[in-house]
Design a protein around this motif. Structure first.
Motif, mmCIF file in Angstrom:
data_model
loop_
_atom_site.group_PDB
_atom_site.id
_atom_site.type_symbol
_atom_site.label_atom_id
_atom_site.label_comp_id
_atom_site.label_asym_id
_atom_site.label_seq_id
_atom_site.Cartn_x
_atom_site.Cartn_y
_atom_site.Cartn_z
ATOM 1 N N ALA B 139 28.922 -29.965 20.252
ATOM 2 C CA ALA B 139 29.409 -29.000 19.130
ATOM 3 C C ALA B 139 30.029 -27.892 19.098
ATOM 4 N N LEU B 140 29.654 -26.925 19.804
ATOM 5 C CA LEU B 140 30.193 -25.784 19.814
ATOM 6 C C LEU B 140 31.686 -25.815 20.331
ATOM 7 N N LYS B 141 31.818 -26.765 21.605
ATOM 8 C CA LYS B 141 33.068 -26.775 21.882
ATOM 9 C C LYS B 141 34.039 -27.409 21.132
ATOM 10 N N GLU B 142 33.338 -28.148 20.169
ATOM 11 C CA GLU B 142 34.424 -29.039 19.279
ATOM 12 C C GLU B 142 34.506 -27.895 17.954
ATOM 13 N N GLY B 143 33.999 -26.572 18.163
ATOM 14 C CA GLY B 143 34.442 -25.746 17.074
ATOM 15 C C GLY B 143 33.367 -25.702 15.895
ATOM 16 N N LYS B 144 32.241 -26.424 16.143
ATOM 17 C CA LYS B 144 31.180 -26.423 15.010
ATOM 18 C C LYS B 144 30.267 -25.360 15.158
ATOM 19 N N THR B 145 29.625 -25.178 14.120
ATOM 20 C CA THR B 145 28.291 -24.184 14.103
ATOM 21 C C THR B 145 27.107 -25.018 14.147
ATOM 22 N N VAL B 146 26.324 -24.574 15.259
ATOM 23 C CA VAL B 146 24.726 -24.909 15.456
ATOM 24 C C VAL B 146 23.724 -24.027 15.155
ATOM 25 N N SER B 147 22.609 -24.858 15.062
ATOM 26 C CA SER B 147 21.358 -23.962 14.656
ATOM 27 C C SER B 147 20.446 -24.073 16.218
ATOM 28 N N LYS B 148 20.679 -22.933 16.788
ATOM 29 C CA LYS B 148 19.930 -23.069 18.046
ATOM 30 C C LYS B 148 18.389 -22.466 18.036
ATOM 31 N N PRO B 149 17.710 -23.165 18.782
ATOM 32 C CA PRO B 149 16.220 -22.714 19.011
ATOM 33 C C PRO B 149 16.227 -21.098 19.473
ATOM 34 N N ILE B 150 15.418 -20.379 19.599
ATOM 35 C CA ILE B 150 15.201 -19.128 20.152
ATOM 36 C C ILE B 150 13.650 -18.933 20.995
ATOM 37 N N TYR B 151 13.820 -18.862 22.150
ATOM 38 C CA TYR B 151 12.532 -18.808 22.602
ATOM 39 C C TYR B 151 12.212 -17.331 23.026
ATOM 40 N N ASN B 152 11.026 -16.896 22.279
ATOM 41 C CA ASN B 152 10.574 -15.361 22.263
ATOM 42 C C ASN B 152 9.948 -15.057 23.708
ATOM 43 N N HIS B 153 10.844 -14.381 24.219
ATOM 44 C CA HIS B 153 10.233 -14.068 25.769
ATOM 45 C C HIS B 153 9.078 -12.980 25.670
ATOM 46 N N VAL B 154 8.703 -12.340 24.449
ATOM 47 C CA VAL B 154 7.804 -11.480 24.698
ATOM 48 C C VAL B 154 6.389 -12.299 24.184
ATOM 49 N N ASN B 155 6.562 -13.197 23.176
ATOM 50 C CA ASN B 155 5.212 -13.781 22.796
ATOM 51 C C ASN B 155 5.296 -15.207 23.591
ATOM 52 N N GLY B 156 6.453 -15.667 24.169
ATOM 53 C CA GLY B 156 6.173 -17.071 24.677
ATOM 54 C C GLY B 156 6.355 -17.828 23.702
ATOM 55 N N THR B 157 6.846 -17.870 22.569
ATOM 56 C CA THR B 157 6.656 -18.817 21.466
ATOM 57 C C THR B 157 8.212 -19.100 21.231
ATOM 58 N N LEU B 158 8.164 -20.435 20.339
ATOM 59 C CA LEU B 158 9.703 -20.864 20.117
ATOM 60 C C LEU B 158 9.768 -20.506 18.480
ATOM 61 N N ASP B 159 10.673 -19.448 18.424
ATOM 62 C CA ASP B 159 10.903 -18.891 17.151
ATOM 63 C C ASP B 159 11.806 -20.118 16.062
ATOM 64 N N THR B 160 12.046 -19.371 14.975
ATOM 65 C CA THR B 160 12.846 -20.089 13.887
ATOM 66 C C THR B 160 14.312 -20.124 14.655
ATOM 67 N N PRO B 161 14.988 -21.275 14.505
ATOM 68 C CA PRO B 161 16.186 -20.996 15.149
ATOM 69 C C PRO B 161 17.231 -20.264 14.511
ATOM 70 N N GLU B 162 18.328 -19.836 15.213
ATOM 71 C CA GLU B 162 19.479 -18.973 14.708
ATOM 72 C C GLU B 162 20.619 -19.720 14.651
ATOM 73 N N THR B 163 21.823 -19.453 13.662
ATOM 74 C CA THR B 163 22.842 -19.872 13.436
ATOM 75 C C THR B 163 23.728 -19.394 14.610
ATOM 76 N N ILE B 164 24.457 -20.136 15.240
ATOM 77 C CA ILE B 164 25.527 -19.650 16.350
ATOM 78 C C ILE B 164 26.851 -20.418 15.918
ATOM 79 N N GLU B 165 27.812 -19.532 15.702
ATOM 80 C CA GLU B 165 29.075 -20.025 15.129
ATOM 81 C C GLU B 165 30.042 -19.835 16.599
ATOM 82 N N PRO B 166 31.014 -20.559 16.979
ATOM 83 C CA PRO B 166 31.580 -20.721 17.972
ATOM 84 C C PRO B 166 32.624 -19.328 18.156
#
Lengths: 401, 401
Positions: B139-166
């Protein structure tokens, strides 16, 4: 001491291929008692004197061909004997328009019979007339004509002297050019051809056994007999030389006894001489050229360049191990060399190609000899320019006075 | 897996020194659940995607600093946590005007507790969501925005995703960028940071023992525990990479455990990528630079360049063993390098000097990382130029129709 016959014969016979007029001299009836080799020294120029030391069979003859090829002009000596006329030896001196090559064997004190009486070899300084050598080198350097003895290599006799007039470049080549301090101090540049014992034996086998039918035993015995005097009187001169061309067995394949590794050891701090190097001044570089740009037979080809110490002196070394397949491709190696003293890019390759048939033209001996020849040409031109400048200044000063 | 904390913290904290505006973001209150990192992609340009594979503690963070330094622009991430605020981790993504750096740890399938249940390490592909990774890279390679997960290294948790624009350049860095064929096929250039076990141990000792107070035993045990999965899943990616930066102990002194020998292995035949070399293309050259032009502490410095085979692929290698004393003098090494993809002579040295305080700036890790960064910039510019040309042609064709 048959070497100088071989030098002169090879030089003459081979150079003749490039200088047809030499044949005229070969068949010309020379005066019976002396020969006069006249090459005018330009006004205001005193000769540059080069010493080239080496044992016999060390490639001096080929080196002289490379020198005269680069200095240009027809070769007009040696007269008479030599090639195809073993009884007619009349001179050891090789002359072109710019260059006179004098063989120091002419300063042997005794003839062959005389040495049988003393029991000394020609390598022993006592068998060489350094007083006369000094006087004549000095006189030639001052632009004076000398009457130089001739050692007849065929008969082993001392023949009637020949008249030598100075040319702009005079090469003193032989066993002892740097042995006597007085002579050495007069030399503008000194070169030592240092052939390692293994290579020397191979070369002697090729020349004396394969070409002349001598036995391996006699060759080994001859080398062994010469060794003490060689080590005592010839070898020490290499420490005193400005440039040493070392010829060693290849490092690329320990089994390979024919391929050569050739090192050009150039002293730092020699007036008017900037050492040649690969790629970058002051760096140590080992270079295996791209096989797409330079083809070479097994075991390949490798070059080296870098600063070294040689008997306590700072030097810059350029080394080539291995052979070329195609001499034309040398232009690629030339592109990596700096301070070659050529006048245009390609001149080094051109000079090698002009003598493509000469021994060593496909390896480092030819390359390093050619580099030495360009260095000598450059020294001569610098010295000429300095002499011309000095003359102009003194003329101006005289006019002003 | 504390690595990405260290990546982001170091990157942010250090880059801030060169990009004061980043401090603004550091203190800015980011939205609680997601962050939007907006960088416009120029019209007609699709992102160039770079994969960077390496184990943790292998210098990725410094490499990212070198990349963003060369690509220019302010750095605007990671927001929130990291440096000085261990509890406030909100993103692993680093963004500058041109570049987005995405940490592949964000594609971990389970959080730390989840992995305790499966009993697998994060190095195991089963613990990573390659389907999502593929979808989002595509999707990013096609120029699209994605909602990517976040791995929290401090807590070791999977946090609410963030929006990544290319952005024009997107770097996927982490353990497995080349593991999945589908992802790998989307990458325009791939790089593997290959740290030899000896060096890795030294680095971990320095970081975890000297800086964090861990015991040598725990460090050794941690490396030992990771080794089987590392060898099975991470290491094989190096064969698939376009460029491999190998970090090895020096060859200059066998006793020296700190000095590094760094090799940049560049595959031949990679589209739009011409490998860098020293002095002469296709040659094998070992170079000890002139000590008068480049000073270096013991055990000295030596470079190498030449063609090699790497797991059956033709490569061009540039190697540097040893350290600089004075980074300014790198300009001398730069003069011997070709195909650096710099825009002017001196730009390589300038880029190194701009991050003189970064780890490895006095040795081959900094040099090779900087060469890789210029290669990536060059790839991006070539691709942009091709896209612009294609767009112009299609516009012209449309106008003509």
């Amino acid at each position: 001491m048959k070497f100088c016959l071989s030098v002169a014969a090879l030089s003459f016979g081979s150079v003749a291929a490039f200088a047809p007029s030499a044949f005229t001299h070969n068949t010309m009836k020379a005066p019976a008692s002396s020969s006069s080799l006249n090459m005018a020294l330009p006004e205001g120029v005193t000769p540059i004197i080069i010493g080239v030391a080496a044992d016999s069979g060390c490639g001096k003859s080929t080196f002289m061909r490379r020198l005269t090829n680069i200095f240009g002009g027809d070769v007009v000596g040696p007269l008479g004997g030599g090639f195809g006329a073993p009884g007619g030896w009349e001179t050891n001196t090789l002359v072109s328009d710019l260059t006179t090559v004098i063989c120091l064997d002419d300063y042997h004190l005794n003839d062959r019979n005389g040495r049988k009486v003393t029991g000394l070899t020609a390598l022993n300084p006592l068998e060489n007339n350094f007083d006369l050598m000094y006087e004549q080198v000095k006189a030639l350097k001052e632009g004076k004509t000398v009457s130089k003895p001739i050692y007849n290599h065929v008969n082993g006799t001392l023949d009637t002297p020949e008249t030598i007039e100075p040319t702009p470049i005079i090469i003193f080549e032989g066993l002892h050019p740097m042995h006597d301090d007085r002579v050495r101090d007069l030399l503008d540049f000194t070169l030592y051809l240092d052939i390692s014992p293994d290579v020397k034996l191979n070369w002697k086998i090729q020349r004396d056994m394969e070409e002349r039918g001598h036995s391996l035993e006699s060759i080994m015995a001859s080398i062994e007999a010469r060794k003490p005097d060689f080590d005592a009187y010839i070898d020490p001169q290499k420490k005193l030389s400005d440039m040493i061309i070392e010829v060693l067995p290849t490092n690329l394949d320990k089994e390979d006894k024919k391929t050569l590794r050739v090192r050009c050891i150039q002293k730092e701090g020699v007036p008017d001489f900037a050492p040649c190097y690969l790629f970058d001044s002051g760096s140590t570089i080992e270079w295996t050229p791209s096989p797409e740009k330079l083809s070479s037979p097994a075991p390949g080809i490798k070059l080296m360049s870098g600063p070294e110490e040689y008997f306590g002196s700072k030097c810059q070394v350029v080394e080539m191990d291995g052979n070329f397949d195609n001499l034309q491709e040398l232009v690629y190696i030339e592109s990596a060399l700096s301070n070659t003293k050529t006048k245009f890019y390609g001149e080094l390759t051109q000079a090698m190609l002009a003598l493509a048939d000469a021994p060593g033209s496909n390896n480092g001996t030819g390359l390093m000899q050619t580099l030495a020849a360009f260095a000598i040409r450059d020294l001569y031109e610098k010295k000429s320019a300095q002499a011309a400048k000095a003359k102009k200044e003194s003329t101006t000063a005289a006019a002003a006075a």
